[in-house]
Design an enzyme around this catalytic site. Structure first.
Site, PDB file in Angstrom:
ATOM      1  N   HIS A 111       0.829  -1.206   0.000  1.00  0.00           N
ATOM      2  CA  HIS A 111       0.000   0.000   0.000  1.00  0.00           C
ATOM      3  C   HIS A 111       0.862   1.254   0.000  1.00  0.00           C
ATOM      4  CE1 HIS A 111      -2.991   2.767   2.144  1.00  0.00           C
ATOM      5  NE2 HIS A 111      -3.508   2.515   0.950  1.00  0.00           N
ATOM      6  N   ARG A 112       0.703   2.050  -1.057  1.00  0.00           N
ATOM      7  CA  ARG A 112       1.541   3.253  -1.275  1.00  0.00           C
ATOM      8  C   ARG A 112       3.019   2.845  -1.222  1.00  0.00           C
ATOM      9  NH1 ARG A 112      -1.824   7.271   2.861  1.00  0.00           N
ATOM     10  NH2 ARG A 112      -3.812   6.230   2.497  1.00  0.00           N
ATOM     11  N   GLU A 134       0.400  -0.559  -4.788  1.00  0.00           N
ATOM     12  CA  GLU A 134      -0.697   0.383  -5.027  1.00  0.00           C
ATOM     13  C   GLU A 134      -0.156   1.786  -4.906  1.00  0.00           C
ATOM     14  OE1 GLU A 134      -4.071   2.956  -3.361  1.00  0.00           O
ATOM     15  OE2 GLU A 134      -2.073   2.532  -2.554  1.00  0.00           O
ATOM     16  N   ASP A 143      -1.445   6.269  -5.666  1.00  0.00           N
ATOM     17  CA  ASP A 143      -2.556   7.200  -5.881  1.00  0.00           C
ATOM     18  C   ASP A 143      -2.093   8.288  -6.840  1.00  0.00           C
ATOM     19  OD1 ASP A 143      -4.235   6.176  -3.453  1.00  0.00           O
ATOM     20  OD2 ASP A 143      -2.252   6.604  -2.632  1.00  0.00           O
ATOM     21  N   HIS A 181      -1.160  10.972  -2.218  1.00  0.00           N
ATOM     22  CA  HIS A 181      -2.467  10.509  -1.740  1.00  0.00           C
ATOM     23  C   HIS A 181      -3.482  11.618  -1.481  1.00  0.00           C
ATOM     24  CE1 HIS A 181      -5.423   9.167   1.267  1.00  0.00           C
ATOM     25  NE2 HIS A 181      -5.382   8.042   0.608  1.00  0.00           N
ATOM     26  N   GLU A 225      -4.556   4.000  -8.417  1.00  0.00           N
ATOM     27  CA  GLU A 225      -5.828   4.509  -7.892  1.00  0.00           C
ATOM     28  C   GLU A 225      -6.036   5.940  -8.376  1.00  0.00           C
ATOM     29  OE1 GLU A 225      -6.521   4.381  -3.611  1.00  0.00           O
ATOM     30  OE2 GLU A 225      -8.223   5.743  -3.900  1.00  0.00           O
ATOM     31  N   LYS A 273      -7.206   9.253  -7.931  1.00  0.00           N
ATOM     32  CA  LYS A 273      -7.600  10.052  -6.767  1.00  0.00           C
ATOM     33  C   LYS A 273      -8.106  11.417  -7.222  1.00  0.00           C
ATOM     34  CE  LYS A 273      -6.876   8.527  -2.527  1.00  0.00           C
ATOM     35  NZ  LYS A 273      -7.733   7.471  -2.048  1.00  0.00           N
ATOM     36  N   ASP A 292       0.266  -1.761   4.570  1.00  0.00           N
ATOM     37  CA  ASP A 292       1.430  -0.880   4.744  1.00  0.00           C
ATOM     38  C   ASP A 292       2.654  -1.705   5.137  1.00  0.00           C
ATOM     39  OD1 ASP A 292      -0.253   1.336   4.371  1.00  0.00           O
ATOM     40  OD2 ASP A 292      -0.626   1.543   6.537  1.00  0.00           O
TER      41      ASP A 292
HETATM   42  O1  G3P Z   1      -6.821   1.097  -2.807  1.00  0.00           O
HETATM   43  C1  G3P Z   1      -6.758   0.770  -1.462  1.00  0.00           C
HETATM   44  C2  G3P Z   1      -6.579   2.011  -0.633  1.00  0.00           C
HETATM   45  O2  G3P Z   1      -5.452   2.694  -1.098  1.00  0.00           O
HETATM   46  C3  G3P Z   1      -7.771   2.907  -0.674  1.00  0.00           C
HETATM   47  O3  G3P Z   1      -7.736   3.895   0.263  1.00  0.00           O
HETATM   48  O4  G3P Z   1      -7.328   6.155   1.080  1.00  0.00           O
HETATM   49  O5  G3P Z   1      -5.499   4.491   1.146  1.00  0.00           O
HETATM   50  O6  G3P Z   1      -6.233   5.468  -1.027  1.00  0.00           O
HETATM   51  P1  G3P Z   1      -6.645   5.050   0.365  1.00  0.00           P
HETATM   52 MG    MG Z   2      -4.952   4.409  -2.409  1.00  0.00          MG
END
Ligand code: G3P
Ligand code: MG
Length: 227
Positions: free
Chosen positions: A9-10, A36, A38, A50, A102, A104, A218
């Protein structure tokens, strides 16, 4: 039942400044098959960040929509790194893992479509990308060549219809909404069930037991460590 895929994540946000090149590199070092990130569109560029503002993740302040690309690039996004462009992240990864983009910011689907087409011309495969968004109107504009992930903040009664209307590849849920019944419902409808953002070992275990197809974390090493 196959093991859920691990999605950093990120990048590897628990260990490096989120959405930076070092975070993506670390996710790969940890063994992530997916990361992943954003994106926002700024002029003709796609940047990887993000929040709507730069306040939390850089040494600057202000709304991204009110800043130029040059202003954004002058900021420190952590450990002396710039906010990366999507091109830079893709060049760094260079096919070593797959990428969930993603959407955003506003009006990101079009530029992402063009960017992914370019990457696929450079040797990437279309199924190495997943395009997701909470903004389903924006997601509906993403090129059908690439997998779509319908993100849900809160589960509504019509979540399945929403995902199917989008021709989504996956439904991406907050893990706190997820149990095996929900996972079965998604999978029976032909969708992958992905869950975000799962960091605690007992929650990761519960998601394995619920039969999810993928886990955003994470701390991707914690997902990869589960048998
Ligand atoms: O795509 C999963 C997650 O990244 C979605 O929430 O706010 O972390 O972008 P957020
Ligand atoms: Mg995200």
């Amino acid at each position: 039942m196959s093991k859920p895929i691990c999605i950093g994540h990120r990048g590897a946000r628990g260990y490096r400044p989120e959405n930076t090149l070092s975070s993506f590199e670390h996710a790969i070092v940890l063994g992530c098959p997916w990361v992943e990130l954003d994106v926002y569109a700024v002029g003709s560029e796609l940047i990887v960040i993000h929040d709507k503002t730069v306040d939390r993740t850089t040494n600057g302040s202000g709304l991204i929509s009110e800043m130029t690309f040059e202003e954004l690039r002058s900021l420190d996004a952590g450990d002396g790194q710039q906010i990366p462009t999507l091109d830079e992240v893709v060049a760094l990864i260079d096919g070593r893992c797959s990428i969930n983009v993603e959407l955003k910011g506003a009006d990101t689907a079009g530029p992402v479509n063009s960017a992914l087409e370019r990457y696929c011309g450079d040797g990437w495969a279309a199924d190495q990308f997943l395009v997701s968004s909470f903004n389903h109107r924006e997601l509906a504009k993403s090129d059908r060549t690439y997998r779509r992930g319908a993100l849900f903040h809160k589960l509504t009664d019509d979540w399945l219809d929403q995902a199917l209307d989008l021709n989504a590849w996956s439904a991406n849920f907050d893990y706190r909404d997820v149990d095996s019944e929900l996972v079965n419902k998604a999978q029976k409808a032909g969708l992958k069930a992905l869950v975000y953002t799962v960091n605690e070992p007992q929650d990761i275990r519960r998601m394995f037991d619920a039969g999810v197809d993928g886990i955003f974390s994470d701390y991707p090493d914690r997902v990869l460590a589960v048998d």
